[in-house]
Scaffold this motif. Structure first.
Motif, PDB file in Angstrom:
ATOM      1  N   ASP A 514       1.089   4.460   6.998  1.00  0.00           N
ATOM      2  CA  ASP A 514       2.164   5.181   7.461  1.00  0.00           C
ATOM      3  C   ASP A 514       3.489   6.008   6.681  1.00  0.00           C
ATOM      4  O   ASP A 514       3.339   6.830   7.673  1.00  0.00           O
ATOM      5  CB  ASP A 514       3.431   3.845   7.766  1.00  0.00           C
ATOM      6  CG  ASP A 514       1.996   3.056   9.282  1.00  0.00           C
ATOM      7  OD1 ASP A 514       0.916   3.245   9.221  1.00  0.00           O
ATOM      8  OD2 ASP A 514       2.548   1.918   8.485  1.00  0.00           O
ATOM      9  N   ASP A 515       3.062   5.754   5.363  1.00  0.00           N
ATOM     10  CA  ASP A 515       4.735   6.319   5.237  1.00  0.00           C
ATOM     11  C   ASP A 515       4.095   6.959   3.512  1.00  0.00           C
ATOM     12  O   ASP A 515       3.419   5.877   2.469  1.00  0.00           O
ATOM     13  CB  ASP A 515       5.855   6.249   5.242  1.00  0.00           C
ATOM     14  CG  ASP A 515       5.670   5.520   4.663  1.00  0.00           C
ATOM     15  OD1 ASP A 515       5.946   5.574   3.246  1.00  0.00           O
ATOM     16  OD2 ASP A 515       5.785   4.335   4.988  1.00  0.00           O
ATOM     17  N   LEU A 516       3.995   8.242   2.866  1.00  0.00           N
ATOM     18  CA  LEU A 516       4.492   8.422   1.968  1.00  0.00           C
ATOM     19  C   LEU A 516       5.385   8.323   0.708  1.00  0.00           C
ATOM     20  O   LEU A 516       6.646   8.422   1.322  1.00  0.00           O
ATOM     21  CB  LEU A 516       3.609  10.348   1.050  1.00  0.00           C
ATOM     22  CG  LEU A 516       1.603  10.017   1.780  1.00  0.00           C
ATOM     23  CD1 LEU A 516       1.734  11.158   1.015  1.00  0.00           C
ATOM     24  CD2 LEU A 516       1.026   8.890   0.327  1.00  0.00           C
ATOM     25  N   PRO A 517       5.615   7.862  -0.356  1.00  0.00           N
ATOM     26  CA  PRO A 517       7.131   7.953  -0.945  1.00  0.00           C
ATOM     27  C   PRO A 517       7.402   9.266  -1.726  1.00  0.00           C
ATOM     28  O   PRO A 517       6.611  10.553  -2.080  1.00  0.00           O
ATOM     29  CB  PRO A 517       6.720   7.144  -2.200  1.00  0.00           C
ATOM     30  CG  PRO A 517       4.950   7.202  -2.547  1.00  0.00           C
ATOM     31  CD  PRO A 517       4.479   7.301  -1.075  1.00  0.00           C
ATOM     32  N   HIS A 518       8.677   9.698  -1.660  1.00  0.00           N
ATOM     33  CA  HIS A 518       9.412  10.869  -1.990  1.00  0.00           C
ATOM     34  C   HIS A 518      10.127  10.958  -2.918  1.00  0.00           C
ATOM     35  O   HIS A 518      11.257  10.085  -2.793  1.00  0.00           O
ATOM     36  CB  HIS A 518       9.765  11.986  -0.765  1.00  0.00           C
ATOM     37  CG  HIS A 518       8.875  12.109   0.001  1.00  0.00           C
ATOM     38  ND1 HIS A 518       8.530  11.455   1.538  1.00  0.00           N
ATOM     39  CD2 HIS A 518       7.727  12.872  -0.002  1.00  0.00           C
ATOM     40  CE1 HIS A 518       7.941  11.703   2.372  1.00  0.00           C
ATOM     41  NE2 HIS A 518       7.483  13.185   1.373  1.00  0.00           N
ATOM     42  N   THR A 519      10.749  11.310  -3.799  1.00  0.00           N
ATOM     43  CA  THR A 519      11.589  11.957  -4.770  1.00  0.00           C
ATOM     44  C   THR A 519      12.551  12.565  -4.690  1.00  0.00           C
ATOM     45  O   THR A 519      12.514  12.066  -3.151  1.00  0.00           O
ATOM     46  CB  THR A 519      11.454  13.174  -6.066  1.00  0.00           C
ATOM     47  OG1 THR A 519      11.096  14.180  -5.548  1.00  0.00           O
ATOM     48  CG2 THR A 519       9.520  12.807  -6.391  1.00  0.00           C
ATOM     49  N   ALA A 520      13.476  12.292  -5.301  1.00  0.00           N
ATOM     50  CA  ALA A 520      14.649  12.769  -4.527  1.00  0.00           C
ATOM     51  C   ALA A 520      15.760  14.201  -4.157  1.00  0.00           C
ATOM     52  O   ALA A 520      15.782  14.766  -3.340  1.00  0.00           O
ATOM     53  CB  ALA A 520      16.443  12.615  -5.741  1.00  0.00           C
ATOM     54  N   THR A 521      14.124  14.724  -4.559  1.00  0.00           N
ATOM     55  CA  THR A 521      13.499  16.450  -4.190  1.00  0.00           C
ATOM     56  C   THR A 521      13.257  16.680  -2.470  1.00  0.00           C
ATOM     57  O   THR A 521      12.756  17.690  -2.860  1.00  0.00           O
ATOM     58  CB  THR A 521      14.183  16.963  -5.056  1.00  0.00           C
ATOM     59  OG1 THR A 521      12.686  16.539  -5.734  1.00  0.00           O
ATOM     60  CG2 THR A 521      15.003  17.430  -6.635  1.00  0.00           C
ATOM     61  N   GLY A 522      12.948  15.226  -2.599  1.00  0.00           N
ATOM     62  CA  GLY A 522      11.937  15.524  -1.060  1.00  0.00           C
ATOM     63  C   GLY A 522      10.171  15.711  -2.015  1.00  0.00           C
ATOM     64  O   GLY A 522       9.565  16.515  -0.963  1.00  0.00           O
ATOM     65  N   LYS A 523       9.722  15.685  -2.678  1.00  0.00           N
ATOM     66  CA  LYS A 523       8.796  15.899  -3.187  1.00  0.00           C
ATOM     67  C   LYS A 523       7.849  14.513  -3.373  1.00  0.00           C
ATOM     68  O   LYS A 523       8.170  13.435  -3.269  1.00  0.00           O
ATOM     69  CB  LYS A 523       7.982  16.355  -4.559  1.00  0.00           C
ATOM     70  CG  LYS A 523       9.524  17.654  -4.663  1.00  0.00           C
ATOM     71  CD  LYS A 523       9.102  18.408  -6.436  1.00  0.00           C
ATOM     72  CE  LYS A 523       9.782  19.484  -6.325  1.00  0.00           C
ATOM     73  NZ  LYS A 523      10.184  19.899  -7.885  1.00  0.00           N
ATOM     74  N   SER A 525       6.101  11.455  -4.544  1.00  0.00           N
ATOM     75  CA  SER A 525       6.164  10.592  -5.516  1.00  0.00           C
ATOM     76  C   SER A 525       4.947   9.740  -6.153  1.00  0.00           C
ATOM     77  O   SER A 525       4.856   9.290  -5.653  1.00  0.00           O
ATOM     78  CB  SER A 525       7.265  10.233  -5.364  1.00  0.00           C
ATOM     79  OG  SER A 525       7.392   8.921  -6.178  1.00  0.00           O
ATOM     80  N   LYS A 526       3.574  10.613  -7.109  1.00  0.00           N
ATOM     81  CA  LYS A 526       3.041   9.646  -7.082  1.00  0.00           C
ATOM     82  C   LYS A 526       2.874   9.045  -8.388  1.00  0.00           C
ATOM     83  O   LYS A 526       2.720   8.181  -8.192  1.00  0.00           O
ATOM     84  CB  LYS A 526       2.370  11.479  -8.170  1.00  0.00           C
ATOM     85  CG  LYS A 526       1.760  12.700  -7.358  1.00  0.00           C
ATOM     86  CD  LYS A 526       0.548  12.272  -6.758  1.00  0.00           C
ATOM     87  CE  LYS A 526      -0.217  13.368  -6.514  1.00  0.00           C
ATOM     88  NZ  LYS A 526      -0.749  15.019  -6.792  1.00  0.00           N
ATOM     89  N   LEU A 527       4.245   8.690  -9.255  1.00  0.00           N
ATOM     90  CA  LEU A 527       5.147   7.702  -9.648  1.00  0.00           C
ATOM     91  C   LEU A 527       4.827   6.676  -8.939  1.00  0.00           C
ATOM     92  O   LEU A 527       3.963   5.336  -9.299  1.00  0.00           O
ATOM     93  CB  LEU A 527       5.394   7.659 -10.973  1.00  0.00           C
ATOM     94  CG  LEU A 527       5.968   6.662 -10.984  1.00  0.00           C
ATOM     95  CD1 LEU A 527       5.440   7.107 -12.725  1.00  0.00           C
ATOM     96  CD2 LEU A 527       7.596   6.852 -12.224  1.00  0.00           C
ATOM     97  N   GLN A 528       5.636   6.215  -7.728  1.00  0.00           N
ATOM     98  CA  GLN A 528       5.340   5.267  -7.331  1.00  0.00           C
ATOM     99  C   GLN A 528       3.833   4.809  -5.737  1.00  0.00           C
ATOM    100  O   GLN A 528       3.405   4.189  -5.791  1.00  0.00           O
ATOM    101  CB  GLN A 528       6.319   5.694  -5.953  1.00  0.00           C
ATOM    102  CG  GLN A 528       7.743   5.946  -6.225  1.00  0.00           C
ATOM    103  CD  GLN A 528       9.000   5.898  -5.700  1.00  0.00           C
ATOM    104  OE1 GLN A 528       9.703   6.688  -5.452  1.00  0.00           O
ATOM    105  NE2 GLN A 528       9.439   4.806  -4.407  1.00  0.00           N
TER     106      GLN A 528
END
Ligand code: ADP
Length: 542
Positions: A514-523, A525-528
């Motif tokens: 449903d959604d993908l995780p993003h970093t604090a700068t809106g990218k 987050s492959k880590l998550q």
């Protein structure tokens, strides 16, 4: 023998002084939290910045000390930028989307004396205040009537300004002094600070306004969507002052409808943000049938700009895409995709093919790619290695970090990005080193696969990560968010790659989310994402 020219330091205050003196009537428009759309001009911006600088001095802020800002892009944030750096202190832009523990860490690590804070972050800051070890006060960026009550002894921005006059001369000092501090989002470990000097900022600004940089002139109306807490909004608050452009500051509301209202209403000609933001705008345009009448160019960077996005902007809306690459450690601009002489007449598919590259270095940035043994690799467009950079606005050392991560190659900063460089000097980024998918000793580019996936009309967003495979070490897993109301199957998705890549690059599986995780700068987050899929077993694992 020394020359006889004026030894005038390159200082950030000179930018706003220039804008005020030579472009004083040019407007700065902001969407604010407390007073709706606010309008004034560069002359007033400088006056208020001077008053604010005097207020900071009255509060006891010393040159070199760090003053934080936790704020959206508005005229008050712009004033804080110029007041803090102008009086000789250091503007520490705090990304409010960082985890609270990271905010606590960077505020204490930077030893912030005061923090300018938008009222929308009042609760966040109030909660963290007891853990701040050096902060003497919070300055809410509003008038008295809008002051939040959660920090009882907080200072009021408008009262500070009202308490001073503008009778102030910007001080002169060494241009190598620190002016601004920005922490990387720290996907692993603690965030690390990039401490920019007045000199590095001014040189970066000269490069940014040049035609083969972002190409900004006095006749431009610029809307920085990229936040001022994300590498100084890619330098736009400085660049706009240097040329005296009209600025439009979007404040907190970065959704498609709010952005479109400003882009259209203020006749914005140039804007800039990461791809995730443009997804929102393009969705809004698609669903409302609205157009972009005035916009001429959009700068897209921070992560790779998908081809489909580029084509939509250019073919459907007549907006030229400027694809750029940079990073916090580079102030941030490193490469910009503008045509070299031999490519100036490219049109259609050939033009978009070249625009897929993140661009070529602007003057002031030197680069090379190296293999695992730090040997320089050829610029053949095929050899892929780590991108190394150097230049007067490239970081040399992180702020107050001991031990410093070593420069692998003296005099060069290792970007952690993996790319090929073609014979014309254009870089083709394939991955971050840590995101590269290693399949049977060969590398598969997650960025290339993601770009192809989001080109599918029913795909809203896509990410590719490496999943453990007993035979190949890793194989790609494609993770897809479908367009609202649309459908696509795994087989259709995999068939979409046919003929677009080498067959062995085809993902081994597709997961719909449903959604993908993003970093604090809106990218992305492959880590998550890797964490989410850490126990995933590929159907090809046997
Ligand atoms: P963070 O988001 O980690 O805080 P930055 O904004 O400094 O930090 O991100 C820099 C990184 O963003 C680069 O090292 C690169 O991996 C990625 N990036 C930036 N521009 C592009 C681009 N045009 N194409 C691909 N990756 C990009």
């Amino acid at each position: 023998m020394l020359a006889n020219m004026m030894d005038q330091p390159l200082l950030i205050s000179s930018l706003i002084a220039h804008a005020a003196r030579y472009h004083g009537q040019t407007e700065i428009v902001s969407r604010t939290l407390d007073e709706g759309i606010h309008r004034y001009n560069w002359a007033e911006a400088e006056q208020r910045s001077k008053r604010l600088a005097k207020a900071l001095i009255a509060l006891g802020v010393q040159p070199g000390q760090r003053v934080g800002t936790m704020a959206w892009n508005t005229y008050r944030h712009l004033e804080a930028y110029y007041a803090i750096a102008g009086m000789g202190a250091v503007t520490h832009t705090i990304n409010p989307r960082l985890f609270p523990e990271q905010i606590e860490y960077i505020v204490n690590h930077a030893e912030n004396q005061f923090i300018f804070c938008d009222t929308s972050f009042a609760d966040l800051v109030a909660g963290l205040l007891p853990s701040f070890t050096t902060v003497k006060g919070i300055i809410f960026m509003c008038d008295r009537a809008s002051m939040p009550s959660v920090v009882p002894d907080a200072l009021c921005f408008e009262e500070l300004i009202a308490g001073q006059d503008a009778n102030y001369t910007w001080p002169e000092f060494d241009e190598r002094n620190a002016a601004a501090l920005c922490y990387t989002s720290g996907t692993t470990g603690n965030p690390k600070g990039a401490l920019y000097s007045h000199r590095s900022t001014l040189l970066h600004t000269f490069a940014a306004i040049a035609p083969d940089g972002l190409g900004i002139s006095a006749s431009e109306t610029v809307l920085p969507v990229v936040p001022m807490f994300h590498v100084n909004a890619w330098g736009l608050p400085y660049a706009c002052a240097m040329v005296g452009a009209k600025m439009v500051m979007p404040g907190r509301d970065l959704d498609g409808a709010s952005l479109h209202e400003l882009l259209d209403g203020e006749q914005v000609s140039l804007t800039a943000a990461v791809p995730a933001v443009w997804l929102g705008l393009l969705n809004h345009l698609r669903s409302t049938g609205a157009t972009l009448e005035h916009m001429k160019r959009v700068v897209i960077g921070g992560s790779a700009c998908p081809r489909a996005m580029m084509e939509t902007f250019q073919d459907q809306y007549g907006v030229e895409v400027i694809h750029a690459w940079g990073m916090t450690e580079m102030s941030p601009l490193g490469t910009v995709n503008t045509p070299k002489f031999q490519f100036k007449d490219l049109v259609g598919k050939a033009k978009v093919d070249l625009q897929q590259s993140a661009g070529r270095p602007m003057y002031g940035v030197d680069m090379m790619i190296v293999d695992e043994n730090d040997q320089e690799m050829p610029w053949d467009g095929e050899s892929v290695g780590e991108l190394m950079v150097r230049g007067p606005w490239v970081i040399d050392a992180y702020f107050n970090t001991d031990p410093q991560p070593a420069h692998r190659i003296p005099g060069w900063f290792g970007t952690g990005d993996v790319c090929a460089i073609d014979p014309d000097g254009y870089i083709w980024i394939t991955d971050r080193i840590k995101d590269v998918i290693k399949s049977g000793g060969e590398w598969i580019s997650s960025i290339d696969l993601e770009n192809i996936a989001v080109g599918h009309p029913n795909v809203a967003e896509a990410a590719v990560i490496g999943i453990y495979h007993p035979r190949w070490d890793e194989r790609p897993l494609l993770v897809v968010v479908k367009q609202p109301g649309e459908d696509v199957t795994k087989d259709e998705m995999l068939a979409w790659f046919e003929g677009k890549i080498a067959k062995w690059w085809t993902p081994d599986d597709v997961a719909f989310v449903d959604d993908l995780p993003h970093t604090a700068t809106g990218k992305l987050s492959k880590l998550q994402l890797r964490e989410r899929f850490k126990d995933y077993s590929l159907p090809t694992s046997g």
